[in-house]
Structures are given as structure tokens and as C-alpha cells.
Design an enzyme around this catalytic site. Structure first.
Site, mmCIF file in Angstrom:
data_model
loop_
_atom_site.group_PDB
_atom_site.id
_atom_site.type_symbol
_atom_site.label_atom_id
_atom_site.label_comp_id
_atom_site.label_asym_id
_atom_site.label_seq_id
_atom_site.Cartn_x
_atom_site.Cartn_y
_atom_site.Cartn_z
ATOM 1 N N TYR A 124 10.700 -8.915 3.677
ATOM 2 C CA TYR A 124 10.672 -8.123 2.431
ATOM 3 C C TYR A 124 10.800 -9.016 1.195
ATOM 4 O O TYR A 124 10.254 -8.678 0.146
ATOM 5 C CB TYR A 124 11.714 -6.995 2.474
ATOM 6 C CG TYR A 124 11.294 -5.917 3.448
ATOM 7 C CD1 TYR A 124 10.307 -5.000 3.107
ATOM 8 C CD2 TYR A 124 11.831 -5.863 4.732
ATOM 9 C CE1 TYR A 124 9.872 -4.033 4.018
ATOM 10 C CE2 TYR A 124 11.411 -4.904 5.648
ATOM 11 C CZ TYR A 124 10.428 -3.995 5.280
ATOM 12 O OH TYR A 124 9.991 -3.057 6.187
ATOM 13 N N HIS B 232 8.492 6.962 1.321
ATOM 14 C CA HIS B 232 8.807 5.877 2.266
ATOM 15 C C HIS B 232 9.647 4.770 1.633
ATOM 16 O O HIS B 232 9.723 3.670 2.167
ATOM 17 C CB HIS B 232 7.515 5.296 2.859
ATOM 18 C CG HIS B 232 6.837 6.237 3.814
ATOM 19 N ND1 HIS B 232 5.548 6.077 4.260
ATOM 20 C CD2 HIS B 232 7.289 7.373 4.415
ATOM 21 C CE1 HIS B 232 5.238 7.058 5.093
ATOM 22 N NE2 HIS B 232 6.274 7.865 5.198
HETATM 23 P P1 OAD Z 1 -3.195 2.931 6.283
HETATM 24 O O1 OAD Z 1 -3.336 1.461 6.254
HETATM 25 O O2 OAD Z 1 -2.887 3.586 7.564
HETATM 26 O O3 OAD Z 1 -4.547 3.595 5.768
HETATM 27 C C1 OAD Z 1 -5.168 3.212 4.582
HETATM 28 C C2 OAD Z 1 -6.333 4.166 4.346
HETATM 29 O O4 OAD Z 1 -6.911 3.844 3.101
HETATM 30 C C3 OAD Z 1 -7.450 4.073 5.388
HETATM 31 O O5 OAD Z 1 -7.814 5.393 5.800
HETATM 32 C C4 OAD Z 1 -8.590 3.382 4.644
HETATM 33 O O6 OAD Z 1 -9.880 3.881 5.057
HETATM 34 C C5 OAD Z 1 -8.318 3.817 3.211
HETATM 35 N N1 OAD Z 1 -8.775 2.863 2.200
HETATM 36 C C6 OAD Z 1 -8.736 1.510 2.238
HETATM 37 N N2 OAD Z 1 -9.196 0.983 1.101
HETATM 38 C C7 OAD Z 1 -9.526 2.037 0.302
HETATM 39 C C8 OAD Z 1 -10.070 2.153 -1.016
HETATM 40 N N3 OAD Z 1 -10.341 1.080 -1.751
HETATM 41 N N4 OAD Z 1 -10.269 3.390 -1.526
HETATM 42 C C9 OAD Z 1 -10.011 4.502 -0.787
HETATM 43 N N5 OAD Z 1 -9.501 4.452 0.464
HETATM 44 C C10 OAD Z 1 -9.270 3.244 1.000
HETATM 45 O O7 OAD Z 1 -2.134 3.313 5.173
HETATM 46 P P2 OAD Z 1 -1.299 4.655 4.981
HETATM 47 O O8 OAD Z 1 -2.098 5.855 5.338
HETATM 48 O O9 OAD Z 1 -0.710 4.590 3.625
HETATM 49 O O10 OAD Z 1 4.783 3.859 6.634
HETATM 50 O O11 OAD Z 1 -0.172 4.452 6.044
HETATM 51 C C11 OAD Z 1 0.806 5.417 6.151
HETATM 52 C C12 OAD Z 1 2.126 4.822 6.523
HETATM 53 O O12 OAD Z 1 1.965 4.048 7.723
HETATM 54 C C13 OAD Z 1 2.676 3.812 5.551
HETATM 55 O O13 OAD Z 1 3.356 4.390 4.460
HETATM 56 C C14 OAD Z 1 3.637 3.043 6.391
HETATM 57 C C15 OAD Z 1 2.821 2.898 7.659
HETATM 58 O O14 OAD Z 1 3.519 2.926 8.805
HETATM 59 C C16 OAD Z 1 6.006 3.314 6.517
HETATM 60 O O15 OAD Z 1 6.197 2.174 6.168
HETATM 61 C C17 OAD Z 1 7.116 4.267 6.842
#
Ligand code: OAD
Length: 235
Positions: free
Chosen positions: A56, A111
């Protein structure tokens, strides 16, 4: 379509991707070379706190890099929040501070936050030191071995869930931006909105929860979000 008063926005790592912060899934399940359980679980922290502190500290350092700046999608959301026509609540799964730096005043960090740390004894939340470890005295109790990142780790309960559920039931427009729909409970937020709610997914591609949405805006968030926000502001 009925009148839009209450807007709920859920953001994920995709909104910060174009600012230079890696998304989770895109890193192949590894965060900077660490297994997720090692650096993002209470068990990992108990087993090897030094790795967790270091991880971190590095992420905080990365966020402080002058090249990492809020992008047009963060700024468009802030502009929408400023408009008195709408009541906009922003819920983010991101632990970065790019929404705040993009101008958003009130951000629900479900989160946690990279720039905050918490006392393990008093549970008080403090602004984070740029770097700290087990030997750093806590600002409230002065003890060592008492600080941890104010981050929700796997197996821990996200923040503000009751508030989010109450809000979703009164939402007229739900915007999900840059989130993979893989991590619950955020992934089920869309299904908790009323039937009359307009639901739009902003992503580069489809997700496992895409079928819950009425509309999809495919493409980079820095393009799709400002365009849509301008449409809303012109209504
Ligand atoms: P992910 O990494 O799982 O997903 C990112 C999403 O953003 C994907 O569906 C990509 O297709 C999309 N993406 C990437 N670049 C993009 C762009 N320029 N414009 C639009 N979309 C784009 O991330 P999260 O869904 O945030 O939890 O993950 C959810 C949680 O999983 C996080 O908060 C974290 C992790 O475990 C904790 O830390 C508790």
C-alpha cells in the site's frame, strides 16, 4: 421515460484506467506481482504485515505521481453533481482519490480509501501518512503495531451498504461505469433499482451483469461519460 430526479452512479477501476491506474482483472489476478490474498485479506495481513504495508505504500506513491491525474470522466461526474437539477450520489469501488481531485465533493468509498489509515484499537480513521509500517506510532494511541490501511479486504464488509440499498430503491437513473460486475455486492446494485429506473452500463465491453441494463455505452469512459453527461445537462 419519467422525470429524472435521483441519479446513482457506481464506478469501478475502469474509470481510473485512462488516468494510469491499473484495473484489477487486467493485471491477471496479480497486483504488482502479489497474489490478491497476500495483500488484500485480513489473513494475509496477519501472516505477513510487512508485505501489506509495503504494497500500500507503493500504491500510495503511485497515486502521488504527478502523471496520475483525474480524467474527463471523473470531471464530467463532478459537473453533473454540481447541477441543482439532479440529486446525484456517487458510489465508488475505487480506493484512489481521483473523483475528489476531479471535483466531486461527496464520494461514497464502499471499498475504503488509499489515503486513509485506521487504528486497530480505537477504529478511528486518520489521513494516511505517505508511508508507514508496523513500527509507526498511531496518531491517536501512539502505539506501534496498530495501523492498517483503511481498505476493505476480501472477507470484510463493504462500507455504506445499508445507505446504498436505501438509495438504490429511490433511483431514477443508474449509471454503472467501468466495473466488471464480478464483485458482489456492487454487482447486484443494478438489480436493486426500481423497474422504472433507467439503467445504463458504460464499459469497454459486455459484463456478466449487462443483461440487467436497458442501455449500453460501449467505449472508453473518457469519451462516453462526458457525452452522456452533456446530454443530461441539456435536458
Ligand atoms: P475490474 O478490474 O474488475 O474491472 C474493470 C472494468 O472496467 C472491466 O469491465 C473493463 O472492461 C472496464 N474498463 C477498463 N478500462 C475502461 C475504460 N477506459 N472505460 C470504460 N471501462 C473500462 O475492476 P472493478 O470492477 O472495479 O475490490 O473491481 C471491483 C472490485 O474488485 C474492486 O473494487 C476490488 C476488486 O477486488 C476490493 O478491493 C474490495
Amino acid at each position: 421515460m419519467g422525470k429524472i430526479a435521483n441519479i446513482t452512479i457506481l464506478t469501478g477501476a475502469g474509470i481510473s484506467a485512462e488516468s494510469g491506474i491499473k484495473t484489477f482483472r487486467d493485471a491477471g489476478g496479480l497486483w504488482e506481482g502479489h497474489a490478491v490474498e497476500e495483500v488484500a485479506s485480513p489473513e494475509g495481513f496477519a501472516r505477513n504485515p510487512d508485505i501489506v504495508y509495503e504494497f500500500y505504500n507503493l500504491r500510495r506513491g503511485h497515486l502521488a505521481d504527478p502523471n496520475i491525474q483525474p480524467n474527463e470522466a471523473h470531471k464530467a461526474i463532478a459537473k453533473l453533481q454540481e447541477n441543482p437539477k439532479y440529486n446525484v450520489t456517487l458510489i465508488t469501488q475505487n480506493v484512489d482519490n481521483l473523483h475528489e481531485r476531479g471535483g466531486s465533493q461527496d464520494v461514497w468509498h464502499m471499498h475504503g480509501e488509499l489515503m486513509k489509515m485506521r487504528c486497530l484499537f480505537s477504529h478511528k480513521v486518520h489521513d494516511s501518512f505517505p508511508t508507514y509500517d508496523a513500527s509507526t506510532p498511531c496518531p491517536c494511541c501512539q502505539r506501534t503495531n496498530s495501523l492498517r490501511p483503511h481498505i476493505v479486504w476480501f472477507g470484510e464488509m463493504p462500507f455504506l451498504l445499508d445507505e446504498a440499498f436505501a438509495l438504490l430503491s429511490k433511483t431514477d437513473l443508474f449509471m454503472s461505469i467501468g466495473t466488471s460486475g464480478l464483485v458482489y455486492p456492487a454487482a447486484q446494485f443494478v438489480a436493486m433499482t426500481p423497474e422504472t429506473c433507467r439503467k445504463i452500463e458504460f464499459n469497454l465491453a459486455g459484463t456478466p451483469v449487462s443483461h440487467h441494463f436497458d442501455e449500453k455505452k460501449e467505449g472508453p469512459a473518457t469519451m462516453t461519460v462526458p457525452t452522456f453527461v452533456n446530454e443530461l445537462l441539456a435536458l
